[in-house]
Motif scaffolding. Sequence first.
Motif, mmCIF file in Angstrom:
data_model
loop_
_atom_site.group_PDB
_atom_site.id
_atom_site.type_symbol
_atom_site.label_atom_id
_atom_site.label_comp_id
_atom_site.label_asym_id
_atom_site.label_seq_id
_atom_site.Cartn_x
_atom_site.Cartn_y
_atom_site.Cartn_z
ATOM 1 N N MET A 33 0.932 -1.223 -0.240
ATOM 2 C CA MET A 33 0.045 0.094 -0.009
ATOM 3 C C MET A 33 0.778 1.264 0.069
ATOM 4 S SD MET A 33 -3.030 1.186 2.703
ATOM 5 C CE MET A 33 -3.926 0.097 1.786
ATOM 6 N N LYS A 34 0.468 2.273 -0.644
ATOM 7 C CA LYS A 34 1.212 3.457 -0.872
ATOM 8 C C LYS A 34 0.548 4.545 -0.024
ATOM 9 C CE LYS A 34 3.535 3.117 -5.259
ATOM 10 N NZ LYS A 34 3.762 3.939 -6.417
ATOM 11 N N ILE A 35 1.528 5.218 0.612
ATOM 12 C CA ILE A 35 1.149 6.475 1.216
ATOM 13 C C ILE A 35 1.322 7.654 0.354
ATOM 14 C CG2 ILE A 35 1.258 7.998 3.269
ATOM 15 C CD1 ILE A 35 2.288 5.433 4.822
ATOM 16 N N ILE A 36 0.193 8.543 0.110
ATOM 17 C CA ILE A 36 0.572 9.672 -0.841
ATOM 18 C C ILE A 36 0.234 10.946 0.135
ATOM 19 C CG2 ILE A 36 -0.178 10.921 -2.776
ATOM 20 C CD1 ILE A 36 -0.980 8.320 -4.173
ATOM 21 N N ILE A 61 -7.121 12.919 6.442
ATOM 22 C CA ILE A 61 -7.252 11.803 5.563
ATOM 23 C C ILE A 61 -8.076 11.918 4.326
ATOM 24 C CG2 ILE A 61 -7.680 9.120 5.720
ATOM 25 C CD1 ILE A 61 -7.326 9.306 8.632
ATOM 26 N N VAL A 62 -7.596 12.100 3.071
ATOM 27 C CA VAL A 62 -8.452 12.275 2.072
ATOM 28 C C VAL A 62 -9.089 11.019 1.622
ATOM 29 C CG1 VAL A 62 -8.306 13.235 -0.039
ATOM 30 C CG2 VAL A 62 -7.024 14.216 1.606
ATOM 31 N N ALA A 63 -8.331 9.899 1.655
ATOM 32 C CA ALA A 63 -8.924 8.753 1.089
ATOM 33 C C ALA A 63 -8.419 7.457 1.823
ATOM 34 C CB ALA A 63 -8.540 8.677 -0.456
ATOM 35 N N VAL A 69 -0.672 1.734 9.297
ATOM 36 C CA VAL A 69 -1.607 1.274 8.119
ATOM 37 C C VAL A 69 -1.710 -0.200 8.485
ATOM 38 C CG1 VAL A 69 -1.649 0.409 5.830
ATOM 39 C CG2 VAL A 69 -0.565 2.679 6.408
ATOM 40 N N ASN A 70 -3.147 -0.446 8.675
ATOM 41 C CA ASN A 70 -3.582 -1.859 9.080
ATOM 42 C C ASN A 70 -3.383 -3.057 8.070
ATOM 43 O OD1 ASN A 70 -5.912 -1.588 7.312
ATOM 44 N ND2 ASN A 70 -7.071 -1.633 9.173
ATOM 45 N N ASP A 71 -3.180 -2.768 6.746
ATOM 46 C CA ASP A 71 -2.986 -3.665 5.686
ATOM 47 C C ASP A 71 -2.146 -3.139 4.767
ATOM 48 O OD1 ASP A 71 -3.151 -5.870 3.866
ATOM 49 O OD2 ASP A 71 -5.320 -5.743 3.467
ATOM 50 N N GLU A 105 -3.596 -3.123 -2.206
ATOM 51 C CA GLU A 105 -3.400 -2.234 -3.330
ATOM 52 C C GLU A 105 -3.793 -0.765 -3.612
ATOM 53 O OE1 GLU A 105 -4.018 -4.723 -6.769
ATOM 54 O OE2 GLU A 105 -3.481 -6.634 -5.849
ATOM 55 N N TRP A 106 -4.516 -0.419 -2.452
ATOM 56 C CA TRP A 106 -4.957 1.083 -2.492
ATOM 57 C C TRP A 106 -3.950 1.748 -1.972
ATOM 58 C CZ3 TRP A 106 -9.497 0.688 -4.908
ATOM 59 C CH2 TRP A 106 -10.165 -0.369 -4.718
#
Length: 92
Positions: A1-4, A51-53, A78-80, A84-85
């Motif tokens: 998962m990416k952090i943007i 937190i936008v999304a 981040v819990n997962d 892929e989000w």
Amino acid sequence: MKIILQDKDGKVIWECTAVADKSILDTLSDNDIQIPYSCKMWVCGVCLCNIVAWWEYIIKKDVMPTEDNMCLACTAFVNDVNAEWEIILQLI
């Protein structure tokens, strides 16, 4: 998962991959992404982010109360990390 990470105007300024068992602030710092913070102990509120999304992928361990769409980067995890989000955070 990416952090943007977005700036206050919504422009993407950084992104990195989430790491299991590491706060968002520490993950950003480990990737040379510097955001404002002071105490790293959940009390100052300097690292507050919107937190936008994909807020449902954030575990908040906030001592300082925050609104549902906000988190302290020093107490948010981040819990997962394998999802892929992309979690999108915006600096306040």
